[in-house]
Design an enzyme around this catalytic site. Structure first.
Site, mmCIF file in Angstrom:
data_model
loop_
_atom_site.group_PDB
_atom_site.id
_atom_site.type_symbol
_atom_site.label_atom_id
_atom_site.label_comp_id
_atom_site.label_asym_id
_atom_site.label_seq_id
_atom_site.Cartn_x
_atom_site.Cartn_y
_atom_site.Cartn_z
ATOM 1 N N LYS A 177 -33.650 -27.591 25.381
ATOM 2 C CA LYS A 177 -35.024 -28.086 25.280
ATOM 3 C C LYS A 177 -35.943 -26.904 24.980
ATOM 4 O O LYS A 177 -36.007 -25.958 25.750
ATOM 5 C CB LYS A 177 -35.430 -28.782 26.580
ATOM 6 N N THR A 209 -47.658 -30.514 32.604
ATOM 7 C CA THR A 209 -46.291 -30.790 32.126
ATOM 8 C C THR A 209 -45.286 -30.853 33.276
ATOM 9 O O THR A 209 -44.098 -30.667 33.070
ATOM 10 C CB THR A 209 -45.856 -29.710 31.127
ATOM 11 N N GLY A 211 -42.603 -32.018 35.557
ATOM 12 C CA GLY A 211 -41.576 -33.054 35.492
ATOM 13 C C GLY A 211 -41.100 -33.414 34.102
ATOM 14 O O GLY A 211 -40.363 -34.393 33.931
ATOM 15 N N THR A 212 -41.469 -32.623 33.090
ATOM 16 C CA THR A 212 -41.079 -32.989 31.725
ATOM 17 C C THR A 212 -39.568 -32.936 31.516
ATOM 18 O O THR A 212 -39.003 -33.783 30.826
ATOM 19 C CB THR A 212 -41.763 -32.075 30.686
ATOM 20 N N GLY A 213 -38.897 -31.952 32.112
ATOM 21 C CA GLY A 213 -37.445 -31.848 31.948
ATOM 22 C C GLY A 213 -36.725 -33.035 32.551
ATOM 23 O O GLY A 213 -35.812 -33.614 31.941
ATOM 24 N N CYS A 214 -37.147 -33.417 33.761
ATOM 25 C CA CYS A 214 -36.553 -34.586 34.429
ATOM 26 C C CYS A 214 -36.791 -35.844 33.602
ATOM 27 O O CYS A 214 -35.889 -36.675 33.422
ATOM 28 C CB CYS A 214 -37.171 -34.773 35.816
#
Length: 266
Positions: A177, A209, A211-214
């Site tokens: 990512k 941003t 929590g974007t990865g989750c």
């Protein structure tokens, strides 16, 4: 008239602030049209500014939660997030291996946005050896990919080299990512062991941003459960995440969360 819905499981830590972890996973999966279930691995005291405390659940209760879900539900995909310790990684891998999952998304959560470690150093090798070989796709961000591969990533070319190293740990696909890439912002890289696919998107300049990865990994798991091939699942999830960031919420005093249900705004 009763109807069914694809069922997707997240195995991750809880975020008391509601923006990341289990809470983000459940929201993202629901927003993308599947029924979301959860196995909690740890409880964090967390808000938009920092993680102040972490309590890991005993591996036995984690195993019991996984048992309960698979005993009753038709699990179409699983996403893992914060696992915390080597013992928890071992437990999750041991419980998932007999399930022969076609759609396992491993998000190797290692450190919070505020810098709090969420994966003990001795757990990293266990993650690579035990869980990665079960995964359809592993979804590290740039910082995690650097730690996993030992390669400093400043460009897409660096990300390609890192993806090859991570793929060698046994997963079918690696998705790096690229939100933290300085030269190609908002560009993600998918590697299948032979070919690379680049996913470009709008870079939205916002501090909100959390929590974007989750959210991204959970949306991918949802679309895999709905039958999309990996490339389409990533593209659809990325489009969803981009809009969730575009509509991100300026709540709390730190990095606010994305709006998982932006499309419901009145």
């Amino acid at each position: 008239m009763p109807h069914t819905r694809k069922q997707v499981l997240t195995i991750a830590g809880s975020d008391s602030g509601g923006g990341a972890g289990i809470q983000a996973d459940l929201k993202a999966m629901s927003a993308n049209g599947v029924f979301a279930m959860s196995v909690i691995t740890a409880i964090t005291a967390q808000n938009t500014e920092e993680v102040t405390d972490v309590f890991e659940l005993p591996p036995a209760i984690i195993a019991s939660q996984i048992d309960a879900v698979f005993d009753d539900f038709d699990v179409a995909a699983v996403k893992t997030g914060m696992l915390g310790s080597a013992a928890i990684v071992e437990t999750v891998a041991a419980m998932l291996k007999p399930q022969n999952l076609a759609n396992l998304v491993v998000d190797p959560v290692m450190i919070s946005k505020s810098g709090h470690s969420l994966l003990k150093p001795d757990a990293i090798d266990v993650l690579k050896a035990r869980l990665f070989p079960l995964a359809l796709v592993v979804t590290p961000n740039v910082h995690e990919a650097q730690q996993l591969s030992g390669i400093e990533i400043k460009s897409l070319a660096d990300a390609r080299r890192a993806a090859k190293v991570i793929h060698g740990f046994g997963c079918k696909y690696v998705l790096i990512k690229g939100g933290h890439l300085l030269t190609e912002r908002a560009t993600d890289l998918l590697y299948d062991g032979r070919f690379f696919t680049v996913f470009k998107g709008d870079f939205i300049d916002t501090p909100h941003t959390h929590g974007t990865g989750c959210t991204f990994a959970s949306a991918i798991a949802a679309h895999l459960a709905l039958g999309k091939p990996i490339g389409d699942a990533v593209q659809t999830a990325k489009a969803y995440l981009t809009e969730a960031i575009r509509h991100s919420l300026a709540i709390g005093h730190g990095h606010g969360p994305t709006d998982h249900f932006y499309f419901l705004e009145r």
